[in-house]
Design a protein around this motif. Structure first.
Motif, PDB file in Angstrom:
ATOM      1  N   ALA A 285       0.698  -1.236  -0.046  1.00  0.00           N
ATOM      2  CA  ALA A 285      -0.164   0.019   0.103  1.00  0.00           C
ATOM      3  C   ALA A 285       0.916   1.233  -0.017  1.00  0.00           C
ATOM      4  CB  ALA A 285      -0.894  -0.004   1.164  1.00  0.00           C
ATOM      5  N   ARG A 286       1.911   1.253   0.735  1.00  0.00           N
ATOM      6  CA  ARG A 286       2.723   2.251   0.662  1.00  0.00           C
ATOM      7  C   ARG A 286       4.026   2.379  -0.169  1.00  0.00           C
ATOM      8  NH1 ARG A 286       3.600   5.166   6.583  1.00  0.00           N
ATOM      9  NH2 ARG A 286       4.468   3.127   7.247  1.00  0.00           N
ATOM     10  N   HIS A 288       6.410   3.682  -2.632  1.00  0.00           N
ATOM     11  CA  HIS A 288       6.686   5.236  -3.318  1.00  0.00           C
ATOM     12  C   HIS A 288       7.928   4.880  -4.287  1.00  0.00           C
ATOM     13  CE1 HIS A 288      10.244   5.606  -0.804  1.00  0.00           C
ATOM     14  NE2 HIS A 288       9.571   4.901  -0.017  1.00  0.00           N
ATOM     15  N   SER A 306      -3.546   3.548  -6.270  1.00  0.00           N
ATOM     16  CA  SER A 306      -3.486   3.153  -5.005  1.00  0.00           C
ATOM     17  C   SER A 306      -4.567   3.434  -3.713  1.00  0.00           C
ATOM     18  CB  SER A 306      -2.305   3.877  -4.266  1.00  0.00           C
ATOM     19  OG  SER A 306      -2.437   5.512  -4.147  1.00  0.00           O
ATOM     20  N   ASP A 307      -4.869   2.742  -2.668  1.00  0.00           N
ATOM     21  CA  ASP A 307      -5.681   2.974  -1.699  1.00  0.00           C
ATOM     22  C   ASP A 307      -4.912   2.626  -0.570  1.00  0.00           C
ATOM     23  OD1 ASP A 307      -5.821   0.179  -1.741  1.00  0.00           O
ATOM     24  OD2 ASP A 307      -7.728   0.129  -3.118  1.00  0.00           O
ATOM     25  N   SER A 308      -5.749   2.491   0.710  1.00  0.00           N
ATOM     26  CA  SER A 308      -5.218   2.110   1.753  1.00  0.00           C
ATOM     27  C   SER A 308      -4.844   0.785   2.070  1.00  0.00           C
ATOM     28  CB  SER A 308      -6.409   2.324   2.992  1.00  0.00           C
ATOM     29  OG  SER A 308      -7.384   1.381   2.828  1.00  0.00           O
ATOM     30  N   VAL A 309      -5.243  -0.110   1.180  1.00  0.00           N
ATOM     31  CA  VAL A 309      -4.699  -1.557   1.042  1.00  0.00           C
ATOM     32  C   VAL A 309      -3.736  -1.906   0.333  1.00  0.00           C
ATOM     33  CG1 VAL A 309      -5.623  -3.982   0.935  1.00  0.00           C
ATOM     34  CG2 VAL A 309      -7.221  -2.267   1.947  1.00  0.00           C
ATOM     35  N   LYS A 310      -3.623  -1.454  -0.976  1.00  0.00           N
ATOM     36  CA  LYS A 310      -2.601  -1.851  -2.093  1.00  0.00           C
ATOM     37  C   LYS A 310      -2.268  -0.709  -2.823  1.00  0.00           C
ATOM     38  CE  LYS A 310      -6.409  -3.264  -5.015  1.00  0.00           C
ATOM     39  NZ  LYS A 310      -7.455  -2.657  -4.231  1.00  0.00           N
ATOM     40  N   THR A 311      -1.424  -0.901  -3.667  1.00  0.00           N
ATOM     41  CA  THR A 311      -1.009  -0.068  -4.695  1.00  0.00           C
ATOM     42  C   THR A 311      -0.952  -0.954  -5.981  1.00  0.00           C
ATOM     43  OG1 THR A 311       0.150   1.603  -3.499  1.00  0.00           O
ATOM     44  CG2 THR A 311       0.853   1.479  -5.673  1.00  0.00           C
ATOM     45  N   ASP A 339       7.399  -0.768   8.137  1.00  0.00           N
ATOM     46  CA  ASP A 339       6.431  -1.736   7.833  1.00  0.00           C
ATOM     47  C   ASP A 339       6.718  -3.018   7.416  1.00  0.00           C
ATOM     48  OD1 ASP A 339       4.823   0.431   7.717  1.00  0.00           O
ATOM     49  OD2 ASP A 339       4.313   0.565   5.456  1.00  0.00           O
TER      50      ASP A 339
END
Length: 613
Positions: A285-286, A288, A306-311, A339
């Motif tokens: 999810a995070r 970058h 992307s959302d809070s669960v996956k990219t 993470d």
């Protein structure tokens, strides 16, 4: 099609296996449901077996045989014990599975499933076996045109290959779309929607294998990474950098004939139905700093969602890939260290996924390289499946001995392998200060060296012969420069005398011309006095031996030139006083003027030679 049926059917001639059924007569499969998913290039078998022990002795292992053509392409095998049905269905942890070679059994690849506790007489349990295979679908035909659909053939048995008798069993084959070219029709066969159902069949003896062949359209691209190198670099300064290098091939039916870009752009789903147009990677999810490039450079045809669960990273190759076509590319991204890096019992451990983040991709060879910080020790790996482990070292900026690298190698990898694995290691927190201290001391030493250089006296000793020779040469250079200046001033006076003659021809003022001559004589005498000591110095200096001859020659030539210039001046003034005509004056001084021109050229050449020396 007949040739394919004939060749593949040879793999399933196991009639003689019934001779060995008495070996496994204690266990009976009371009910068996088998599903085969053919919706992609990866073939997934899900089998539910309800086992009953009708023997006297307790059973601790269950045998699962596979024919050689399936066993060599078996990528993933998971066996669990299940209880209940539907939403209340629960599964146990993964059961241990080992390859064995039982005596007196058919020449198959045998897997032994170890039960958590023995199955006693009269007992029963339900096993769920999930098996994932690659390269079981055969393109038929092997080559197609751009406008053709991709057809594949699949072969198996309508009955489950087992050393145990089966009371009731059924088979469901799931296709990617609700149409089929052909399929084997047996008793109790039904084709509905996109599924072919065989059975139920009752009281099937061991190793009963009626062959079925399904020929159907599967236009999903067969993306196969012949090699994938994943480098996971851990930095304790807050980042985990992941770099993935793909060597990709479309392993479906090869393209026959030429490719038309125009036809493809007009009707891509018809004139390129099986082409690989894009790939989707499911990243954390995070994630970058995501990039995508190939050998040429960065590729802009990519999107990130992307959302809070996956990219999700959606990428497109530079060209649509048809069967047999290849490409190579790299994706990279950064991850927050907190993470994925944790501490346990005095050790740090990295907890991250193993396989490829792209769905339905087969990886023939994967190399997962975990680059740990320099100074890491006591390294160990915990993986949910076997893999080959080696060690390397990688040198990077500010490294001394290199960073330890854990390399995990595995063949025949499928999305089911995209599970978390852990790399444990010890690392002193004081080691974090090593690189900053190296930078600080490096800059400190640099500035100290600069200060020392500025204040240091790097001149040669004044008593040394080389220093004395340098001083003497400097004096010679100074004398030569002064000599050149005097010569240039003399030539300027010569030019002024010529200018006075031009003024005389214009104004006829003889007295002014004589005054200019008198002034020039005075200046030339002064310059001659200044020249004598310089000439004497150069003649006496050993450093000027290579140049003094040219200097002396220049003095002689200048003196001769000066005499000719004065002679010309006197002749012109005398002619004006006698009222001679212009032509007479020119004829009278012609020879002298010619000599002056020649001498001036020689003087200029000598000055140029001395300047170069």
């Amino acid at each position: 099609m007949n040739r394919l049926r004939r060749d593949l059917s040879l793999l399933f001639i196991f009639g003689f296996f019934t001779l060995f059924s008495n070996v496994c007569s204690d266990l009976v499969i009371s009910k068996l449901d088998r599903q085969i998913d053919l919706s992609s290039q990866i073939v997934r078998f899900t089998t539910s077996l309800k086992l009953e022990n009708n023997g006297v002795e307790a059973v601790s292992k269950v045998l699962l045989p596979y024919p050689e053509n399936q066993a060599k392409n078996l990528a993933f095998l998971l066996v669990t014990i299940t209880e209940g049905k539907g939403k209340t269905k629960t599964s146990s942890d993964r059961l241990p599975v080992d390859v064995i070679h039982p005596e007196g059994m058919p020449s198959l690849t045998w897997y032994a499933v170890s039960l958590p506790k023995e199955l006693s007489k009269g007992g029963s349990l339900t096993l769920e076996v999930k098996a994932v295979f690659t390269h079981l679908l055969t393109p038929f035909p092997e080559k197609i045109t751009q406008a053709d659909a991709q057809l594949v053939a699949f072969q198996d048995s309508a009955h489950y290959l087992s050393p145990y008798a089966v009371k009731v069993q059924s088979l469901t084959v799931k296709l990617p779309e609700p149409k089929v070219e052909s399929y084997t029709k047996l008793e109790n066969t039904k084709f509905s929607g996109s599924e072919i159902k065989y059975g139920p069949y009752e009281n099937i003896p061991p190793f009963s294998l009626p062959t079925i062949i399904v020929h159907f359209a599967n236009n999903k691209p067969f993306s196969v990474a012949q090699e994938l190198v994943r480098e996971i670099e851990v930095s304790h300064w807050g980042n985990v950098q992941v770099t993935e290098n793909y060597n990709l091939i479309h392993a479906g039916a090869e393209l026959k004939g030429e490719f038309s870009r125009l036809d493809y752009e007009e009707r891509p789903h018809v004139r390129g139905a099986s082409a690989l147009r894009s790939l989707v990677a499911r990243l954390p999810a995070r994630a970058h700093s995501i990039y995508y490039r190939d050998e040429i450079g960065n590729i802009s045809t990519s999107n990130v969602y992307s959302d809070s669960v996956k990219t999700l990273l959606e990428i497109e190759p530079r060209y649509p890939m048809f069967g047999g076509w290849r490409t190579a590319f790299t994706i990279g991204y950064g991850l927050p260290l907190q993470d994925f890096l944790f501490k346990s019992e005095g050790k740090r451990f990295l907890d991250i996924t193993f396989g490829c983040p792209m769905n339905d991709m087969v990886i023939e060879n994967i190399y997962v390289k975990v680059v740990l910080p320099e100074g890491s020790k006591d390294i160990s790996v915990v993986a949910p499946f076997p893999s080959k482990e080696t060690r390397e070292a990688k040198l990077s900026h500010l490294d001394i001995a290199g960073r330890p690298v854990v390399v995990l190698e595995k063949k025949n990898v499928v999305p089911e392998h995209n599970q978390n694995f852990q790399v444990y290691y010890r690392f002193s927190s004081l080691s974090l200060l090593r690189e900053p201290l190296m930078l600080v001391f490096g800059f400190l030493l640099f500035f100290v060296a600069c200060i020392a250089y500025v204040h240091a006296d790097l001149t040669i000793s004044k008593s040394s012969s080389s220093y004395i020779a340098k001083l003497q040469w400097d004096e010679v250079q100074t004398a030569i420069q002064q000599f050149q200046n005097i010569m240039n001033r003399v030539l300027v006076i010569h030019n002024k005398l010529d200018a006075s003659l031009r003024d005389l021809s214009r104004t006829g003022d003889v007295q002014a011309c004589k005054a200019a001559r008198k002034t020039a004589d005075a200046f030339l005498k002064e310059l001659t006095k200044e020249l004598k000591p310089l000439l004497s110095f150069l003649q006496s200096s050993p450093q000027a031996l290579h140049i003094v001859a040219k200097v002396e020659e220049l003095v002689v030539k200048e003196k001769e030139l000066q005499e000719k210039v004065m002679l010309k001046h006197s002749m012109v003034v005398d002619s004006y006083e006698k009222k001679s005509g212009g032509k007479d004056i020119d004829n009278r001084i012609a020879a002298v003027q010619q000599k002056i021109t020649l001498l001036r050229q020689e003087v200029d050449d000598l000055l140029e030679v001395i300047d170069e020396i």
